[in-house]
Design an enzyme around this catalytic site. Structure first.
Site, PDB file in Angstrom:
ATOM      1  N   LYS A  74       9.235  -6.661   6.622  1.00 19.48           N
ATOM      2  CA  LYS A  74       9.216  -7.402   5.500  1.00 19.48           C
ATOM      3  C   LYS A  74      10.629  -6.955   4.417  1.00 19.48           C
ATOM      4  CE  LYS A  74       5.884  -8.121   1.632  1.00 19.48           C
ATOM      5  NZ  LYS A  74       4.798  -7.341   0.830  1.00 19.48           N
ATOM      6  N   SER A 149       1.631 -11.118   0.073  1.00 20.85           N
ATOM      7  CA  SER A 149       2.846 -11.277  -0.208  1.00 20.85           C
ATOM      8  C   SER A 149       3.503 -11.428   1.233  1.00 20.85           C
ATOM      9  CB  SER A 149       3.393 -10.667  -1.152  1.00 20.85           C
ATOM     10  OG  SER A 149       3.360  -9.198  -0.858  1.00 20.85           O
ATOM     11  N   SER A 173      -2.030  -7.786   0.161  1.00 24.25           N
ATOM     12  CA  SER A 173      -0.715  -8.428   0.674  1.00 24.25           C
ATOM     13  C   SER A 173      -0.446  -8.054   2.303  1.00 24.25           C
ATOM     14  CB  SER A 173       0.452  -7.984  -0.119  1.00 24.25           C
ATOM     15  OG  SER A 173       0.481  -8.570  -1.344  1.00 24.25           O
TER      16      SER A 173
END
Lengths: 472, 106
Positions: A74, A149, A173
């Site tokens: 990420k 996210s 997330s």
């Protein structure tokens, strides 16, 4: 070379010498070339990845358990000499001078960073729609959100653009996008995994965790990334054993509670049915299962919003564009909204009313969980209240993320670990089962999730919608 | 869980918060943001439904206290001057260039 294999299978192939690190990297680069543009998964692909793969000799072993394995990260983890943006234009041209501990640990285990995946800018959201680089698409239906996210990481794994990926969870997330994309997402206990070099959002909440195709793969990665880090004083000295050794132990000795209040009154009954079916399966596998009352998870929305906004306002005050990045006028709408509300909740005259009150209610949640976990080993519930909604739904909704993450927020504010595993479909979109427990119960959570996964076939279903050719 | 709030954001109070947070907010954005902040406060005020008398505030969820390290420089963690400056847009003789803090005329 197929790219739909689990980490465990790939490790096996590497150990037998049937594939090389270079074969793997080439295969994933081809898959990225084919689908990345359509799905918007990677913000940066590591240009050195082929050269790195060529330097790898030897096979995965106890010292280098991930030798030659490409992995997606990420874009909130700092990666030395590889652009890191947090999906915000503020950091559009930022090249870190050091790597996050998680990245260093993965690389020391032999993994190769394939690229950096899309997210809600600064992790502010549950949709990947607030990314300054556009939303990632849900591979089960590309008109729907992937969740966030860590949306880019979830889609990378679901569409075989990476065998596994790293995400971070502040509240939902990792587990949320895993649920909406039909894969496994593990949120470890707060402090189990180092936050050093992770661009901070809510420092009392942020927990890095893996997104994988199988439960076993999550255990393999957790083994590598867990542990005390001298560079993060909030990491725990609590010991842990090889998490993969837990997997086969079954659930016969466990008391599992169905979190009654997590089956929300306005929730789609088809989601509730899937959770009840999962509970029945655990009973069949020998666990003792009861309906359990907990504090209403909806209060956690308020606690989480105040704590997170306050911490955001403090953490994002460092971005002044002087030492790195660009100045504050590049912050997007969502970041501005969060920074400003946090500035308000910490301001003179309002601090007691909001921040202190929220931290007191946070204690109520912790106490409530402590009480429940005296009687039960684990709780289960849905990860998200429903399947992935359509792209565009977050527009103008100041609280979309907080509302969507209502079922993961109580555990996040209490620092608890949890895993989301695929448990069925509603309207053709995947649903996740959230299995959560007391702090540092990752071993029990993983073996329970493994027992469920081995008795079901949901995780074997693969999205096909994203492969359709659209003729304009 | 919408609740009646005691505090209402206006475009003026929104502008003040923006100033405190060093953010530039356009005049037309102020009203929009104020409305959104009010929506958020309605949800947050749900906290008042819970009695927290004599309940301590959470400060650290896993119970860690006073985590110290040896007071020695860890060279592995330190950046070289060149590395530290590598992302800066304006550098002068090995230093960051910052905007003047005080007005030049006073």
């Amino acid at each position: 070379m197929k790219t739909d294999l689990s980490l465990r299978k790939i490790i096996g192939l590497l150990q037998k010498g049937e594939v090389s690190a270079l074969d793997l990297v080439k295969a994933y680069l081809e898959q990225i070339e084919a689908y990345n543009k359509k799905l918007n998964v990677y913000l940066s692909v590591n240009t050195k990845v082929l050269a790195l793969a060529k330097t790898i000799h030897g096979k995965p072993d106890a010292r280098y358990p991930l030798l030659g394995i490409p992995i997606a990260i990420k874009d909130i983890f700092l990666t030395k000499n590889l652009r890191t943006t947090a999906a915000s234009l503020v950091l559009d041209d930022y090249i870190p001078a050091y790597s996050a501990t998680v990245v260093t640990k993965l690389e020391e285990a032999g993994a190769i960073v394939l690229g950096k995946t899309n997210l809600d800018a600064w992790c502010h959201g549950s949709s990947t729609e607030t990314s300054d680089y556009g939303p990632t698409k849900n591979p089960w239906n590309i008109n729907h959100l992937p969740g966030g996210s860590s949306g880019g990481s979830a889609v990378a794994v679901a569409t075989d653009l990476a065998p596994a990926a790293m995400g971070t969870e502040t509240a939902g997330s990792v587990r949320g996008p895993a649920a909406w994309c039909g894969i496994v997402g593990l949120k470890p206990t707060y402090g189990r995994v180092s936050r050093y070099g992770v661009i901070a959002m809510g420092s009392s909440l942020d927990s890095p965790g893996p997104l994988t195709k199988t439960v076993e793969d999550a255990a393999i990665i957790l083994n590598v990334i867990a542990g005390k880090d001298p560079n993060d004083a909030t990491t725990s000295p609590t010991n842990f054993d090889d998490y993969t050794n837990e997997l086969e132990k079954g659930v016969k000795d466990l008391k599992i509670g169905i979190a009654r209040d997590y089956l929300l009154p306005n929730m789609d009954s088809k989601v509730k049915d899937l959770i009840i079916s999962a509970a029945k399966l655990f009973e069949k596998l020998g666990a003792k299962v009861d309906l359990v009352k907990t504090l209403d998870p909806r209060f956690a929305i308020s606690v989480y919003t105040v704590v997170q906004r306050s911490e955001v306002s403090s953490n994002l005050s460092r971005y002044d564009g002087i030492r790195y990045g660009r100045d504050r006028k590049y912050f997007g709408q969502e970041a501005k909204r969060r920074i400003m509300l946090g500035t308000f909740t910490l301001s003179t005259g309002y601090h007691d009313k909001y921040y202190k009150k929220a931290q007191k209610v946070r204690t109520l949640f912790i106490d409530d969980f402590n009480k429940v976990f005296k009687k039960y080993d684990l709780l289960i519930g849905p990860t998200m209240p429903g399947p992935a909604p359509k792209i565009g739904v977050t527009e103008g909704q100041a609280m979309f993320g907080e509302m969507a993450d209502v079922l993961t927020e109580p555990t996040s504010i209490s620092g608890l670990p949890g895993i989301s595993v695929p448990c069925g479909f509603v309207d053709g979109l995947p649903i996740g089962l959230n299995i959560f427990g007391p702090q540092f119960s990752e071993g029990i959570i993983l073996r329970t999730a493994y027992a469920y996964e081995q008795s079901t076939s949901w995780h074997k279903q693969k999205p096909v919608d994203f492969k359709k050719v659209i003729i304009l | 869980m919408a609740n009646k709030t005691e505090i209402t954001f206006t475009s003026e109070s929104t502008a003040k918060i923006a100033d405190l947070a060093k953010l530039k907010v356009e005049k037309k954005e102020e009203n929009y943001l104020a409305k959104q902040f009010n929506q958020t406060l309605e949800v947050i005020d749900g906290l008042n439904k819970l009695n927290t008398q004599n309940i301590p505030e959470t400060s650290q969820v896993t119970g860690l206290k006073n985590v110290f390290r040896e007071d020695v420089v860890d060279k592995k963690r330190s950046l070289t001057q060149k590395e530290a400056l590598s992302n800066s847009k304006k550098v002068h003789n090995g230093f960051f260039v910052v905007k003047a803090v005080f007005d030049s005329e006073s």
